[in-house]
Design a protein around this motif. Structure first.
Motif, PDB file in Angstrom:
ATOM      1  N   ALA A  59      -8.897  40.279  12.164  1.00  8.38           N
ATOM      2  CA  ALA A  59      -9.240  40.524  10.749  1.00  8.38           C
ATOM      3  C   ALA A  59      -8.724  41.890  10.286  1.00  8.38           C
ATOM      4  CB  ALA A  59     -10.749  40.440  10.554  1.00  8.38           C
ATOM      5  N   ARG A  60      -8.434  42.776  11.224  1.00  7.31           N
ATOM      6  CA  ARG A  60      -7.949  44.114  10.864  1.00  7.31           C
ATOM      7  C   ARG A  60      -6.420  44.203  10.829  1.00  7.31           C
ATOM      8  NH1 ARG A  60     -11.932  45.147  14.660  1.00  7.31           N
ATOM      9  NH2 ARG A  60     -10.379  45.748  16.214  1.00  7.31           N
ATOM     10  N   PHE A  61      -5.740  43.098  11.115  1.00 13.65           N
ATOM     11  CA  PHE A  61      -4.276  43.106  11.107  1.00 13.65           C
ATOM     12  C   PHE A  61      -3.772  43.451   9.714  1.00 13.65           C
ATOM     13  CE2 PHE A  61      -0.331  40.750  10.176  1.00 13.65           C
ATOM     14  CZ  PHE A  61       0.510  41.376  11.082  1.00 13.65           C
ATOM     15  N   ARG A  62      -2.853  44.409   9.645  1.00 15.79           N
ATOM     16  CA  ARG A  62      -2.194  44.781   8.388  1.00 15.79           C
ATOM     17  C   ARG A  62      -0.728  44.416   8.528  1.00 15.79           C
ATOM     18  NH1 ARG A  62      -4.655  50.628   8.769  1.00 15.79           N
ATOM     19  NH2 ARG A  62      -3.017  50.604  10.311  1.00 15.79           N
ATOM     20  N   ASP A  63      -0.248  43.609   7.618  1.00 18.27           N
ATOM     21  CA  ASP A  63       1.144  43.156   7.665  1.00 18.27           C
ATOM     22  C   ASP A  63       2.055  44.268   7.178  1.00 18.27           C
ATOM     23  OD1 ASP A  63       3.498  41.806   7.745  1.00 18.27           O
ATOM     24  OD2 ASP A  63       3.048  40.477   6.058  1.00 18.27           O
ATOM     25  N   GLU A  64       2.550  45.061   8.115  1.00 17.29           N
ATOM     26  CA  GLU A  64       3.446  46.163   7.769  1.00 17.29           C
ATOM     27  C   GLU A  64       4.833  45.946   8.353  1.00 17.29           C
ATOM     28  OE1 GLU A  64       1.325  49.586   9.086  1.00 17.29           O
ATOM     29  OE2 GLU A  64      -0.107  49.443   7.454  1.00 17.29           O
ATOM     30  N   ALA A  65       5.039  44.793   8.961  1.00 17.46           N
ATOM     31  CA  ALA A  65       6.350  44.535   9.583  1.00 17.46           C
ATOM     32  C   ALA A  65       6.950  43.246   9.039  1.00 17.46           C
ATOM     33  CB  ALA A  65       6.199  44.469  11.099  1.00 17.46           C
ATOM     34  N   GLY A  66       6.729  42.984   7.776  1.00 17.14           N
ATOM     35  CA  GLY A  66       7.358  41.831   7.145  1.00 17.14           C
ATOM     36  C   GLY A  66       6.917  40.498   7.689  1.00 17.14           C
ATOM     37  N   GLY A  67       5.645  40.360   8.016  1.00 17.54           N
ATOM     38  CA  GLY A  67       5.110  39.098   8.489  1.00 17.54           C
ATOM     39  C   GLY A  67       5.047  38.977   9.998  1.00 17.54           C
TER      40      GLY A  67
END
Length: 187
Positions: A59-67
């Motif tokens: 739930a804490r995953f942040r999409d900072e690498a284009g998916g």
């Protein structure tokens, strides 16, 4: 085909989505651990722990690498490896001090964590970071390593928060590509 970010989002409601993410990355994460530990047993255990931590933190995953969840998963794998070595050392020291090695719960594991696993741990990452343009490299260090908010990254780099996001995004994408090529070459 769903992106990693979409699978992680869906995994909050559907465990099958996380299984699909696991199937995409398990062999690469296991290979990472095998190269570090030179042990199939340790690699299996550390891979299981890596994905257990990913499941708990999905739930804490942040999409900072284009998916892509690759940088996030390998960050978790690195942390699991470091924690394993540290925990093994602390447990061994405690058992030695207390004279408990004859007790079942203090017997050494089949595969003891070793500090040698940590040698050159960040070498591939450092090499890949060094190849990035300075603006991307600095943005990644501030955002990912120092865990600063984009507003703080922007202030440190004398740019806008949007430009800081773009630098981090592009830098992580370039890192992912370089590290994937490095991982595939070492197979």
């Amino acid at each position: 085909m769903s992106s990693d970010a979409e699978l992680l989002e869906a995994s909050r409601e559907d465990a099958g989505a996380f299984r699909e993410l696991y199937e995409r990355y398990a062999l690469r994460v296991q290979g990472y651990h095998r190269r570090r530990t030179r042990s199939d047993d340790a690699a299996h255990d550390l891979t299981a722990e890596t994905f257990a931590q990913a499941w708990l933190g999905r739930a804490r995953f942040r999409d900072e690498a284009g998916g892509s969840a690759g940088p996030w998963l390998f960050g978790i794998a690195r942390h699991v490896l470091l924690a394993s070595v540290r925990r093994g050392q602390l447990e061994r020291i405690a058992c030695e001090r207390l004279g408990l090695f004859d007790r079942l719960d203090c017997r050494p594991a089949a595969v003891e964590p070793q500090t040698a696993w940590l040698e050159d741990l960040d070498e591939d990452l450092d090499r890949a970071l060094a190849d990035l343009p300075a603006g991307q490299r600095d943005a990644i260090r501030l955002r990912v390593v120092d865990d600063l908010a984009y507003e703080q990254v922007a202030a440190a780099l004398d740019t806008t928060p949007q430009a800081a996001r773009v630098r981090v995004h592009r830098g992580l994408g370039a890192l992912r590509t370089k590290l994937n090529h490095s991982t595939e070459a070492s197979r």
